[in-house]
Write an enzyme that holds these catalytic residues in place. Structure first.
Site, mmCIF file in Angstrom:
data_model
loop_
_atom_site.group_PDB
_atom_site.id
_atom_site.type_symbol
_atom_site.label_atom_id
_atom_site.label_comp_id
_atom_site.label_asym_id
_atom_site.label_seq_id
_atom_site.Cartn_x
_atom_site.Cartn_y
_atom_site.Cartn_z
ATOM 1 N N SER A 95 0.957 -1.107 0.056
ATOM 2 C CA SER A 95 -0.099 0.101 -0.013
ATOM 3 C C SER A 95 1.022 1.022 -0.002
ATOM 4 O O SER A 95 1.633 1.458 0.959
ATOM 5 C CB SER A 95 -0.946 -0.040 1.312
ATOM 6 O OG SER A 95 -1.393 -1.205 1.365
ATOM 7 N N LYS A 170 -7.150 1.840 -2.469
ATOM 8 C CA LYS A 170 -6.724 1.637 -1.482
ATOM 9 C C LYS A 170 -6.884 2.629 -0.228
ATOM 10 O O LYS A 170 -7.222 2.416 0.839
ATOM 11 C CB LYS A 170 -5.359 0.848 -1.154
ATOM 12 C CG LYS A 170 -4.667 0.421 -0.081
ATOM 13 C CD LYS A 170 -5.482 -0.857 0.830
ATOM 14 C CE LYS A 170 -4.799 -1.001 2.095
ATOM 15 N NZ LYS A 170 -5.464 -2.159 2.749
HETATM 16 P P1 NAD Z 1 5.800 -5.841 7.832
HETATM 17 O O1 NAD Z 1 6.361 -4.642 8.105
HETATM 18 O O2 NAD Z 1 5.137 -6.955 8.479
HETATM 19 O O3 NAD Z 1 6.348 -6.373 6.272
HETATM 20 C C1 NAD Z 1 7.279 -5.809 5.439
HETATM 21 C C2 NAD Z 1 8.374 -6.708 4.931
HETATM 22 O O4 NAD Z 1 9.073 -6.084 4.280
HETATM 23 C C3 NAD Z 1 9.200 -7.056 6.469
HETATM 24 O O5 NAD Z 1 9.564 -8.291 6.548
HETATM 25 C C4 NAD Z 1 10.584 -6.099 6.307
HETATM 26 O O6 NAD Z 1 11.816 -6.845 6.554
HETATM 27 C C5 NAD Z 1 10.646 -5.991 4.393
HETATM 28 N N1 NAD Z 1 11.512 -5.157 3.981
HETATM 29 C C6 NAD Z 1 11.459 -3.833 4.288
HETATM 30 N N2 NAD Z 1 12.522 -3.285 3.479
HETATM 31 C C7 NAD Z 1 12.918 -4.185 2.825
HETATM 32 C C8 NAD Z 1 13.776 -4.188 1.695
HETATM 33 N N3 NAD Z 1 14.696 -2.819 1.299
HETATM 34 N N4 NAD Z 1 14.281 -5.181 1.088
HETATM 35 C C9 NAD Z 1 13.598 -6.432 1.235
HETATM 36 N N5 NAD Z 1 12.526 -6.459 2.194
HETATM 37 C C10 NAD Z 1 12.225 -5.264 2.941
HETATM 38 O O7 NAD Z 1 4.285 -5.083 6.978
HETATM 39 P P2 NAD Z 1 2.915 -5.785 6.533
HETATM 40 O O8 NAD Z 1 2.021 -5.846 7.492
HETATM 41 O O9 NAD Z 1 3.163 -7.260 5.891
HETATM 42 O O10 NAD Z 1 2.541 -4.886 5.480
HETATM 43 C C11 NAD Z 1 2.829 -4.808 3.987
HETATM 44 C C12 NAD Z 1 2.212 -3.964 3.175
HETATM 45 O O11 NAD Z 1 0.769 -4.399 2.982
HETATM 46 C C13 NAD Z 1 2.219 -2.331 3.847
HETATM 47 O O12 NAD Z 1 2.166 -1.651 2.756
HETATM 48 C C14 NAD Z 1 0.805 -2.520 4.392
HETATM 49 O O13 NAD Z 1 0.216 -1.238 4.492
HETATM 50 C C15 NAD Z 1 -0.083 -3.314 3.639
HETATM 51 N N6 NAD Z 1 -1.299 -3.884 4.070
HETATM 52 C C16 NAD Z 1 -0.946 -4.697 5.442
HETATM 53 C C17 NAD Z 1 -1.991 -5.101 6.238
HETATM 54 C C18 NAD Z 1 -1.913 -5.709 7.574
HETATM 55 O O14 NAD Z 1 -3.092 -5.986 8.163
HETATM 56 N N7 NAD Z 1 -1.089 -6.067 8.223
HETATM 57 C C19 NAD Z 1 -3.401 -5.326 5.393
HETATM 58 C C20 NAD Z 1 -3.510 -4.915 4.183
HETATM 59 C C21 NAD Z 1 -2.407 -4.181 3.671
#
Ligand code: NAD
Length: 294
Positions: A95, A170
């Site tokens: 997102s 979104k």
């Molecule tokens: P999260 O922080 O749990 O996961 C993000 C991952 O990206 C982490 O494992 C991190 O280590 C990795 N990362 C960060 N920088 C990196 C890089 N340079 N190279 C490789 N890996 C890297 O976040 P999430 O909850 O999984 O959310 C991910 C996306 O989905 C966000 O944009 C969030 O807004 C969206 N989202 C989340 C939810 C939810 O309920 N958690 C629901 C819908 C959408």
């Protein structure tokens, strides 16, 4: 078809595992090694970098926190575009700001890489079940070509328009959720303060016009004072920031979003950034001196 998956956090990990269950050949990367190890244990191969993943894949999926992460992982040193062959399809499911999607797609097009933005709604439970709602932007034919992959992670895939349209959709979702949670917290605080049990208010009104998926999901959390995430205040602040920037950019004032943003900023300053967004109830407890529930 070989698929790459970059970003194995709360959402990315179960989404990647669903692709493995469907039999796809998957190569993964995350800066956190433990996350990679977890998905490798489920059958994936590990890439050493985003570039490394792109070099061996036909399709690369990214599921990262926000716009700067996607720009770095795709366009930065050691990124997807350094490894990608012409014709690779990038599906960014993070997102992020719609303008960032447009910027990244331009960089992709210069290298012959096709990109769609395909953020999701539904949270971790639906990521695990493979029943996310997916909202996509970009070239419709490209989207059609990757629908079999997306359908392993989501139960609906809606084409919303040009590149960035998925993320605009979104943002609309995140505005409605944030304002709805705040309205529920505000109403229950009023009931509590006026001497009416908010649990009874929930029971009485959930079947009427005020009822919503947000009300059904978040009322039990507010009534129990359980703010374990779910979806964190910090992530919602990120989305509302992108919404406000986008609104200001296109000349669409967002007064309700701005109000809820300040409530969430207050909670973050109070050390609640890692709480579920239903912790908006704590903001109302602070300003009213009355906590919802027993
Ligand atoms: P999260 O922080 O749990 O996961 C993000 C991952 O990206 C982490 O494992 C991190 O280590 C990795 N990362 C960060 N920088 C990196 C890089 N340079 N190279 C490789 N890996 C890297 O976040 P999430 O909850 O999984 O959310 C991910 C996306 O989905 C966000 O944009 C969030 O807004 C969206 N989202 C989340 C939810 C939810 O309920 N958690 C629901 C819908 C959408």
């Amino acid at each position: 078809m070989k698929i790459g998956f970059i970003g194995l956090g709360i959402m990315g990990k179960p989404m990647a595992k669903n692709l493995l269950k469907a039999g796809y050949d998957l190569t993964v990367f995350d800066v956190v090694k433990a996350n990679v190890d977890d998905v490798v244990a489920a059958g994936a191969k590990a890439g050493a970098s985003a570039k490394d993943v792109a070099a061996v894949c036909d399709v690369v999926i990214t599921m990262l926190p926000n716009s700067p992460h996607v720009k770095t992982v795709v366009c930065g040193a050691g990124g997807v575009l350094e490894g990608a062959k012409s014709g690779l399809i990038l599906i960014d499911m993070s997102s992020i700001a719609p303008l960032a999607s447009i910027e990244v797609e331009k960089a992709c097009a210069e290298k012959g890489v096709k990109m769609i933005d395909a953020p999701v709604s539904g949270g971790e439970p639906k990521a695990i079940d493979g029943t996310l709602a997916i909202m996509a932007g970009g070239d419709r034919a490209v989207l059609e070509s990757v629908k079999p992959i997306l359908s392993q992670m989501g139960s609906s895939v809606v084409y919303c328009g040009e590149i960035g349209a998925g993320n605009t959709t979104k943002l609309a979702n995140q505005i409605i959720v944030a304002v709805n949670i705040a309205a529920v917290a505000e109403a229950y605080t009023l009931a509590q303060k006026a001497g009416v049990d908010p649990a009874l208010v929930f029971d009485a009104i959930k079947g009427g016009l005020a009822g919503s998926t947000v009300m059904n999901a978040k009322s039990p959390m507010m009534l129990d004072g359980n703010f374990k995430p779910g979806f964190k205040i910090d992530l919602h602040i990120k989305d509302l920031g992108n919404a406000l920037d986008t609104g200001h950019g296109v000349g669409s004032p967002l007064p309700l979003t701005a109000s809820v943003m300040e409530m969430m900023q207050t909670l973050r300053a109070d050390g609640c950034g890692q709480d579920d967004h239903s912790a908006l109830a704590k903001y109302y407890a602070k300003v009213s001196g009355t906590k919802i529930g027993k």
